[in-house]
Design an enzyme around this catalytic site. Structure first.
Site, PDB file in Angstrom:
ATOM      1  N   SER A 174      55.346  87.883 147.033  1.00  0.00           N
ATOM      2  CA  SER A 174      54.903  89.293 147.252  1.00  0.00           C
ATOM      3  C   SER A 174      53.482  89.112 147.549  1.00  0.00           C
ATOM      4  O   SER A 174      52.695  87.662 147.250  1.00  0.00           O
ATOM      5  CB  SER A 174      55.167  89.917 146.036  1.00  0.00           C
ATOM      6  OG  SER A 174      54.155  91.089 146.143  1.00  0.00           O
ATOM      7  N   TYR A 187      54.683  92.101 136.723  1.00  0.00           N
ATOM      8  CA  TYR A 187      55.294  91.689 138.149  1.00  0.00           C
ATOM      9  C   TYR A 187      54.243  90.793 138.898  1.00  0.00           C
ATOM     10  O   TYR A 187      54.581  89.621 139.349  1.00  0.00           O
ATOM     11  CB  TYR A 187      55.298  92.920 139.007  1.00  0.00           C
ATOM     12  CG  TYR A 187      56.014  92.647 140.163  1.00  0.00           C
ATOM     13  CD1 TYR A 187      57.296  92.771 140.465  1.00  0.00           C
ATOM     14  CD2 TYR A 187      55.237  92.836 141.436  1.00  0.00           C
ATOM     15  CE1 TYR A 187      57.764  92.541 141.719  1.00  0.00           C
ATOM     16  CE2 TYR A 187      55.670  92.362 142.704  1.00  0.00           C
ATOM     17  CZ  TYR A 187      56.873  92.356 142.871  1.00  0.00           C
ATOM     18  OH  TYR A 187      57.315  92.383 144.048  1.00  0.00           O
TER      19      TYR A 187
END
Ligand code: BGC
Length: 289
Positions: A174, A187
């Site tokens: 990401s 995350y």
């Protein structure tokens, strides 16, 4: 395209995406496993790999029907696919999934470590369960699957007619492997972990001709971030973070995954490929600083 519109960055452009190129059979004869392949980016990746000639395992954890639908779509287009249920954070389930894949397909050439979740909370309200769940799927899950794949790649080695490499691991990371993300600490920590796990693994297994690379998506239109694009207000806010001025589509990511899985990228190893419309360009600095 209207050039006046094109020249004015304040006028939002329609969400135009690249037209689809005809498949080139780049992955003919290869066996691929895509985790979390029943929705979002994973689904698109599974379909693209199959279009390029790979046989695909469609891994899922919930919603069996959606996994069967992906398998059916691949078969309808003349490809081969099977759905396998496994929670990637559980060692025994990962081992069983690889055993079933080897029974049915014989081996693995491409692993796409895609399964990932978010469970957001203010840091002081985040439970240990939320922390462990996100780290379990996003980081430990990638470790467990990469380990099984690496074992098989090392055992089998390079098969010249199939690929220059003994195996390819592509991780869905990401932009948050480098961009800190308040309210999403679990995350961001998981993706930061993925970055150094992959780069270290790439360094370790490169001599075996095993390639390990990450794709780092920005905001892609999938269920995981629906809140960020569903309403016009949310979409306008999101655009403040994306210089290219459109949200990404799952296909934007799949094309990069196909490239990383194919011999076209044979000299790429240990990279983080950001596909984010410029989200990592510090758009807040467009003016000032
Ligand atoms: C997250 C999305 C988010 C994007 C950009 C992704 O990794 O899963 O929810 O929209 O990063 O912030």
């Amino acid at each position: 395209m209207n050039p006046e519109q094109h020249n004015n960055p304040d006028t939002p452009l329609p969400d135009v995406v690249m037209p689809k190129c005809p498949p080139r059979n780049l992955l003919r004869g290869q066996k691929a496993l895509v985790t979390g392949a029943n929705s979002g980016i994973g689904r698109s990746v599974a379909l693209h790999l199959a279009e390029e000639g790979a046989d695909v395992v469609v891994n899922y954890i919930f919603d069996e029907q959606s996994a069967i639908d992906v398998v059916t779509e691949i078969k309808r287009k003349g490809g081969q696919a099977i759905a396998i249920n496994a929670d990637v954070s559980k060692e025994n389930q990962v081992k069983a999934m690889f055993a079933q894949m080897f029974d049915e397909f014989g081996t693995i050439d491409i692993l796409v470590n895609n399964a990932g979740i978010q469970s957001d909370a203010a840091f002081d309200e985040m439970t240990l369960e939320q922390w462990n769940k996100v780290l379990g799927i996003n980081l430990t899950g990638q470790f467990l699957c990469a380990r099984e794949a690496t074992r098989e790649f090392k055992r089998r080695g390079v098969v010249r007619e199939i690929s220059c490499a003994a195996g390819k691991i592509i991780s869905m990371s990401s932009v948050h492997e480098v961009i800190p993300w308040a309210g999403h600490v679990n995350y961001a920590a998981s993706k930061g972990g993925v970055m150094l796990m992959n780069k270290s693994l790439a360094q370790e297994v490169a001599p075996y001709r095993i390639r390990v690379n990450s794709v780092c998506p920005g905001a892609i239109r999938t269920p995981i971030n629906r809140d960020a694009w569903e309403t016009p207000e949310a979409y306008a806010d999101l655009m403040k973070l994306i210089p290219y001025n459109r949200i990404g589509e799952p296909d934007d990511i799949s094309r990069a995954v196909v490239w990383l899985a194919s011999d076209d990228s044979d000299y790429a190893n240990g990279i983080s490929l950001f596909i984010d419309g410029g989200m990592t360009l510090y758009p807040g600095f467009t003016e000032g600083g």
